[in-house]
Design an enzyme around this catalytic site. Structure first.
Site, PDB file in Angstrom:
ATOM      1  CB  THR A  61      17.635 -36.359  24.656  1.00 12.72           C
ATOM      2  OG1 THR A  61      17.295 -36.753  23.322  1.00 12.72           O
ATOM      3  CG2 THR A  61      18.880 -37.075  25.124  1.00 12.72           C
ATOM      4  CG  ASP A  62      12.317 -34.969  21.689  1.00 11.28           C
ATOM      5  OD1 ASP A  62      11.986 -33.933  22.317  1.00 11.28           O
ATOM      6  OD2 ASP A  62      12.027 -35.161  20.497  1.00 11.28           O
ATOM      7  CG  LEU A  63      11.394 -38.460  28.017  1.00 11.37           C
ATOM      8  CD1 LEU A  63      11.884 -38.660  29.434  1.00 11.37           C
ATOM      9  CD2 LEU A  63      10.564 -39.654  27.542  1.00 11.37           C
ATOM     10  CG  ASN A  67       8.251 -38.247  21.383  1.00  8.86           C
ATOM     11  OD1 ASN A  67       7.650 -38.396  20.317  1.00  8.86           O
ATOM     12  ND2 ASN A  67       9.406 -37.627  21.464  1.00  8.86           N
ATOM     13  CB  THR A 116      10.622 -30.555  22.120  1.00  7.38           C
ATOM     14  OG1 THR A 116      10.899 -31.640  21.231  1.00  7.38           O
ATOM     15  CG2 THR A 116       9.643 -29.585  21.475  1.00  7.38           C
TER      16      THR A 116
END
Ligand SMILES: *[C@@H]1O[C@H](CO)[C@@H](O)[C@H](O)[C@H]1NC(C)=O
Length: 262
Positions: A61-63, A67, A116
């Site tokens: 969910t936050d690639l 990261n 994001t």
């Protein structure tokens, strides 16, 4: 995780020491894009890592480039004729995915707003529900950023974000706009037009149709863009999965090399 400890009431987790994030590296290298060969190598590693999560019923969910860390950020300096500048050329392009703080199992509660901004999939913005395929969208945005050196959707506003997607990828399918609870983005089954002319100009200046980002029309560039267009499908039913993406012709050179090694 190698270890953990409690430091004055804060739980600290010990991981292996990695290099810079790909985001920091781009910043420190004057936003010089990665080469196609580098992107191929990173994409293959990322798809293998994230498809492993997907097989295990997890969505990251936050690639985003923050990261995705380089295992080592050692580089050589190489002079670039075009920009007339020394550019950092990484010695190794091995990467690892980090930050599993918002990774979500299929059976767990799915927050309605994830990712994001710049890497957020259309189904998340439109609040249509999401699953593993939102990671595929994020990775599509990340690979475009590696290819261009800059973020694909430079915005902080959802309405503008959707308008930018339409500029790059064409109209959002009507059936998605019909289903969305966010009807304030919609007018007559189309995305509401930008009323502000200066905003419209901004979108036109900073975004263009996907294929126009291609720097040349060699076979492998065309394969990269074919893969990207499959990752950036609005409709999750039509979006490629990472398992499928690993078999895309873009990766033939990597698969051929691996065979030689055996
Ligand atoms: C995600 O949801 C879509 C639409 O419901 C579905 O077609 C797809 O198979 C799902 N993907 C996974 C990995 O569960």
């Amino acid at each position: 995780m190698q270890d953990w400890f409690n430091h004055e009431g804060h739980i600290c987790i010990v991981f292996e020491l990695l290099g810079l994030s790909t985001c920091e590296f781009l910043q420190q290298n004057h936003y010089a894009p990665f080469s196609l060969e580098q992107i191929r190598h990173m994409a293959f590693q990322l798809f293998r890592a994230v498809s492993f999560l997907h097989r295990n019923k997890l969505t990251h969910t936050d690639l985003k480039p923050e990261n995705i860390l380089l295992v080592s950020s050692d580089f050589n300096l190489e002079y670039n004729e075009n920009t007339q500048r020394d550019e950092k050329k990484l010695k190794s392009i091995d990467v690892k995915v980090v930050d599993f703080g918002t990774a979500t199992f299929d059976h767990e509660y799915h927050e309605s707003l994830v990712s994001t901004r710049h890497y957020r999939a259309p189904e998340v913005i439109l609040d249509l529900g999401w699953n593993q395929s939102c990671d595929v969208w994020s990775l599509g945005c990340v690979l475009m950023e590696f290819y261009v050196g800059r973020t694909l959707f430079p915005t902080h506003d959802s309405q503008e974000h959707l308008a930018m997607m339409e500029r790059v990828l064409g109209p959002i399918p009507a059936h998605l706009l019909k289903q969305t609870k966010k009807q304030h983005y919609v007018h007559n089954e189309r995305l509401k037009l930008e009323e502000d002319i200066s905003r419209d100009t901004y979108i036109h200046k900073h975004c263009k149709p996907l294929k126009e980002y291609m720097q040349c029309s060699r076979d492998d560039e065309r394969q990269l863009f074919d893969l990207l267009s499959l990752m950036l499908q609005y409709d999750v039913v039509r979006r490629i999965t990472l398992e499928e993406a690993l078999w895309h012709p873009f990766f033939i050179p990597i698969r051929a090399k691996k065979k030689q090694c055996i």
